[in-house]
Design an enzyme around this catalytic site. Sequence first.
Site, PDB file in Angstrom:
ATOM      1  N   CYS A  60       0.809  -1.231   0.000  1.00  0.00           N
ATOM      2  CA  CYS A  60       0.000   0.000   0.000  1.00  0.00           C
ATOM      3  C   CYS A  60       0.839   1.276   0.000  1.00  0.00           C
ATOM      4  O   CYS A  60       0.519   2.242  -0.706  1.00  0.00           O
ATOM      5  CB  CYS A  60      -0.943   0.011   1.195  1.00  0.00           C
ATOM      6  SG  CYS A  60      -0.183  -0.597   2.704  1.00  0.00           S
ATOM      7  N   LYS A 100      10.426  -3.083   1.226  1.00  0.00           N
ATOM      8  CA  LYS A 100       9.413  -3.321   0.179  1.00  0.00           C
ATOM      9  C   LYS A 100       9.249  -2.049  -0.650  1.00  0.00           C
ATOM     10  O   LYS A 100       9.168  -2.097  -1.876  1.00  0.00           O
ATOM     11  CB  LYS A 100       8.056  -3.677   0.812  1.00  0.00           C
ATOM     12  CG  LYS A 100       7.948  -5.118   1.296  1.00  0.00           C
ATOM     13  CD  LYS A 100       6.615  -5.335   2.005  1.00  0.00           C
ATOM     14  CE  LYS A 100       6.522  -6.732   2.614  1.00  0.00           C
ATOM     15  NZ  LYS A 100       5.336  -6.904   3.470  1.00  0.00           N
ATOM     16  N   ARG A 123       4.032   3.350  12.346  1.00  0.00           N
ATOM     17  CA  ARG A 123       2.603   3.053  12.596  1.00  0.00           C
ATOM     18  C   ARG A 123       2.035   4.172  13.466  1.00  0.00           C
ATOM     19  O   ARG A 123       2.635   4.535  14.481  1.00  0.00           O
ATOM     20  CB  ARG A 123       2.474   1.712  13.322  1.00  0.00           C
ATOM     21  CG  ARG A 123       1.030   1.283  13.511  1.00  0.00           C
ATOM     22  CD  ARG A 123       0.377   0.808  12.244  1.00  0.00           C
ATOM     23  NE  ARG A 123       0.963  -0.435  11.762  1.00  0.00           N
ATOM     24  CZ  ARG A 123       0.848  -0.867  10.509  1.00  0.00           C
ATOM     25  NH1 ARG A 123       0.161  -0.192   9.614  1.00  0.00           N
ATOM     26  NH2 ARG A 123       1.418  -2.002  10.133  1.00  0.00           N
ATOM     27  N   HIS A 153      -3.141   5.969   4.815  1.00  0.00           N
ATOM     28  CA  HIS A 153      -1.719   6.147   5.100  1.00  0.00           C
ATOM     29  C   HIS A 153      -1.277   7.528   4.582  1.00  0.00           C
ATOM     30  O   HIS A 153      -1.742   7.980   3.521  1.00  0.00           O
ATOM     31  CB  HIS A 153      -0.879   5.101   4.358  1.00  0.00           C
ATOM     32  CG  HIS A 153      -0.986   3.699   4.905  1.00  0.00           C
ATOM     33  ND1 HIS A 153      -1.761   3.357   5.984  1.00  0.00           N
ATOM     34  CD2 HIS A 153      -0.359   2.554   4.496  1.00  0.00           C
ATOM     35  CE1 HIS A 153      -1.628   2.046   6.226  1.00  0.00           C
ATOM     36  NE2 HIS A 153      -0.794   1.543   5.337  1.00  0.00           N
TER      37      HIS A 153
HETATM   38  P1  NAP Z   1      -7.018  -9.458   7.912  1.00  0.00           P
HETATM   39  O1  NAP Z   1      -8.056  -8.430   8.137  1.00  0.00           O
HETATM   40  O2  NAP Z   1      -6.258  -9.978   9.064  1.00  0.00           O
HETATM   41  O3  NAP Z   1      -7.661 -10.676   7.078  1.00  0.00           O
HETATM   42  C1  NAP Z   1      -6.940 -11.857   6.791  1.00  0.00           C
HETATM   43  C2  NAP Z   1      -7.760 -12.732   5.892  1.00  0.00           C
HETATM   44  O4  NAP Z   1      -6.991 -13.876   5.538  1.00  0.00           O
HETATM   45  C3  NAP Z   1      -9.029 -13.250   6.584  1.00  0.00           C
HETATM   46  O5  NAP Z   1     -10.047 -13.402   5.646  1.00  0.00           O
HETATM   47  C4  NAP Z   1      -8.570 -14.609   7.091  1.00  0.00           C
HETATM   48  O6  NAP Z   1      -9.639 -15.532   7.272  1.00  0.00           O
HETATM   49  C5  NAP Z   1      -7.726 -15.053   5.915  1.00  0.00           C
HETATM   50  N1  NAP Z   1      -6.819 -16.120   6.336  1.00  0.00           N
HETATM   51  C6  NAP Z   1      -5.877 -16.087   7.292  1.00  0.00           C
HETATM   52  N2  NAP Z   1      -5.315 -17.308   7.430  1.00  0.00           N
HETATM   53  C7  NAP Z   1      -5.915 -18.122   6.548  1.00  0.00           C
HETATM   54  C8  NAP Z   1      -5.802 -19.496   6.221  1.00  0.00           C
HETATM   55  N3  NAP Z   1      -4.929 -20.291   6.845  1.00  0.00           N
HETATM   56  N4  NAP Z   1      -6.603 -20.002   5.259  1.00  0.00           N
HETATM   57  C9  NAP Z   1      -7.497 -19.214   4.627  1.00  0.00           C
HETATM   58  N5  NAP Z   1      -7.678 -17.908   4.899  1.00  0.00           N
HETATM   59  C10 NAP Z   1      -6.885 -17.370   5.837  1.00  0.00           C
HETATM   60  O7  NAP Z   1      -5.888  -8.908   6.926  1.00  0.00           O
HETATM   61  P2  NAP Z   1      -6.048  -7.900   5.674  1.00  0.00           P
HETATM   62  O8  NAP Z   1      -5.724  -6.529   6.115  1.00  0.00           O
HETATM   63  O9  NAP Z   1      -7.313  -8.139   4.956  1.00  0.00           O
HETATM   64  O10 NAP Z   1      -4.813  -8.343   4.796  1.00  0.00           O
HETATM   65  C11 NAP Z   1      -4.706  -9.636   4.275  1.00  0.00           C
HETATM   66  C12 NAP Z   1      -3.455  -9.744   3.435  1.00  0.00           C
HETATM   67  O11 NAP Z   1      -3.561  -8.860   2.322  1.00  0.00           O
HETATM   68  C13 NAP Z   1      -2.155  -9.323   4.149  1.00  0.00           C
HETATM   69  O12 NAP Z   1      -1.601 -10.395   4.873  1.00  0.00           O
HETATM   70  C14 NAP Z   1      -1.296  -8.878   3.022  1.00  0.00           C
HETATM   71  O13 NAP Z   1      -0.654  -9.971   2.443  1.00  0.00           O
HETATM   72  C15 NAP Z   1      -2.309  -8.289   2.058  1.00  0.00           C
HETATM   73  N6  NAP Z   1      -2.396  -6.832   2.239  1.00  0.00           N
HETATM   74  C16 NAP Z   1      -1.841  -6.095   1.339  1.00  0.00           C
HETATM   75  C17 NAP Z   1      -1.877  -4.742   1.452  1.00  0.00           C
HETATM   76  C18 NAP Z   1      -1.134  -3.978   0.474  1.00  0.00           C
HETATM   77  O14 NAP Z   1      -0.321  -3.222   0.923  1.00  0.00           O
HETATM   78  N7  NAP Z   1      -1.418  -4.129  -0.786  1.00  0.00           N
HETATM   79  C19 NAP Z   1      -2.523  -4.090   2.447  1.00  0.00           C
HETATM   80  C20 NAP Z   1      -3.108  -4.863   3.387  1.00  0.00           C
HETATM   81  C21 NAP Z   1      -3.034  -6.245   3.263  1.00  0.00           C
HETATM   82  P3  NAP Z   1     -10.295 -15.768   8.732  1.00  0.00           P
HETATM   83  O15 NAP Z   1     -11.191 -14.571   8.981  1.00  0.00           O
HETATM   84  O16 NAP Z   1     -11.036 -17.023   8.568  1.00  0.00           O
HETATM   85  O17 NAP Z   1      -9.166 -15.841   9.710  1.00  0.00           O
HETATM   86  O1  3JN Z   2       1.179  -2.541   7.555  1.00  0.00           O
HETATM   87  C1  3JN Z   2       0.705  -1.963   6.577  1.00  0.00           C
HETATM   88  O2  3JN Z   2       0.264  -0.809   6.633  1.00  0.00           O
HETATM   89  C2  3JN Z   2       0.675  -2.649   5.268  1.00  0.00           C
HETATM   90  C3  3JN Z   2       0.881  -4.108   5.432  1.00  0.00           C
HETATM   91  C4  3JN Z   2       0.922  -4.946   4.437  1.00  0.00           C
HETATM   92  C5  3JN Z   2       1.164  -6.351   4.653  1.00  0.00           C
HETATM   93  C6  3JN Z   2       0.794  -6.936   5.856  1.00  0.00           C
HETATM   94  C7  3JN Z   2       1.052  -8.283   6.079  1.00  0.00           C
HETATM   95  C8  3JN Z   2       1.661  -9.051   5.125  1.00  0.00           C
HETATM   96  C9  3JN Z   2       1.760  -7.117   3.653  1.00  0.00           C
HETATM   97  C10 3JN Z   2       2.094  -6.518   2.342  1.00  0.00           C
HETATM   98  O3  3JN Z   2       1.172  -6.213   1.601  1.00  0.00           O
HETATM   99  O4  3JN Z   2       3.264  -6.335   2.029  1.00  0.00           O
HETATM  100  C11 3JN Z   2       2.035  -8.470   3.914  1.00  0.00           C
HETATM  101  C12 3JN Z   2       2.679  -9.337   2.904  1.00  0.00           C
HETATM  102  O5  3JN Z   2       1.999  -9.752   1.975  1.00  0.00           O
HETATM  103  O6  3JN Z   2       3.870  -9.648   3.044  1.00  0.00           O
END
Ligand code: NAP
Ligand code: 3JN
Length: 334
Positions: free
Chosen positions: A130, A214, A236, A243
């Site tokens: 992000c 990253k 943070r 952000h």
């Molecule tokens: P979150 O609110 O913690 O949601 C995590 C999601 O992943 C939930 O739906 C969870 O399901 C699912 N999950 C976790 N463990 C799992 C498993 N073993 N099998 C299947 N599903 C599983 O996190 P979020 O903010 O949505 O972010 C999720 C991911 O998106 C991050 O880890 C990161 O890789 C990516 N992300 C990217 C950006 C970016 O910068 N582009 C920003 C934020 C996040 P349950 O509810 O069932 O636990």
């Molecule tokens: O912390 C934030 O503001 C952004 C976090 C992104 C994030 C959180 C957990 C795992 C990432 C990401 O998108 O880089 C990951 C990941 O996929 O490694």
Amino acid sequence: MSKIYNVAIMGATGAVGNCFLRILEERRFPVENIRLLASERSKGKKLKFNGKLYPIEVLTHDSFGGIDLVLASAGASRSLEFLPSAVKAGAVCVDNSSAFRMEKDVPLVVPEVNSHRIKEHKGIIANPNCSTIQMVVALWPIHRIAKIKRIVVTTFQSVSGAGQKKVLELWKQSKLFLAKKRIIPVEFSHRIAFNLIPQIDIFLDNAYTKEEMKIVNETRKIMEDASIQINATCVRVPVFYAHSESVNLETERHITADEVRKILSKAPGVRVIDDPNKQAYPMPADAEGRDEVFVGRIRDDLSIENGISMWIVSDNIRKGAALNAIQIAEYLVK
Ligand code: NAP
Ligand code: 3JN
């Protein structure tokens, strides 16, 4: 791909997953069927999409039969494990995690910058982090004209960037703090309410955090310029959504703050809010729920010849994650 698409959302119950559902609805993405995937923890839950309730299914290697498009946000280890099965089953995957971002044959895409890379995919297209996304949307138009040599960026990242649980933690800690009660941090390593934590993700051997590196590596890949020098500090902050970034640039060609303002006011995806006389500048409270990357406080750097400073704000869950991925998917179906 057919004309109406079977879509799977991996991580549908999370902060990004929920936002996928809302943006697919808002933008009327041509969805035939939707499959909502999460962990065992979410078994039995249902989520609404286009007015209809859908059950959450447990993510397995067999989740992708008949699926055309996977929008993945269940974390990097799930993407590494399950996306190859999705590709094998014939789906195209837009992955929000870091799992494949730096792979040579995986396009890392911000459509305002490098949409031309989308067609090179071999089944997986990566969405950047992000903090990288909002920065490159604002910097790419400047790079094209003045060639950026160096970037110094400090981020002010809201708690939602770290997932749904962290949003609740800030609520809980804020209430306890105001009630003068004891706070024991659970989700963050330190108190986040009424505090700042200058660490996002783990520290690496070079004393920078993984989040900071990253930004460095992804920016170079997206802007296709390995020579750009980048120094990042990620912090943070106790903000729920959006952000903010303080960015200082050094360019090869001289460019004035006025020129930057003009270029950015015409740039795709950017909205300039920059009127010091009216105390007008972007703030996270105004960016929440919005699609644009907001830029303000654009000024000449008085300490070097070719320097510009600016302030960039965007909703990390929308443009920083779900929206950028859906914009990529829209290019795919075009
Ligand atoms: P979150 O609110 O913690 O949601 C995590 C999601 O992943 C939930 O739906 C969870 O399901 C699912 N999950 C976790 N463990 C799992 C498993 N073993 N099998 C299947 N599903 C599983 O996190 P979020 O903010 O949505 O972010 C999720 C991911 O998106 C991050 O880890 C990161 O890789 C990516 N992300 C990217 C950006 C970016 O910068 N582009 C920003 C934020 C996040 P349950 O509810 O069932 O636990
Ligand atoms: O912390 C934030 O503001 C952004 C976090 C992104 C994030 C959180 C957990 C795992 C990432 C990401 O998108 O880089 C990951 C990941 O996929 O490694």
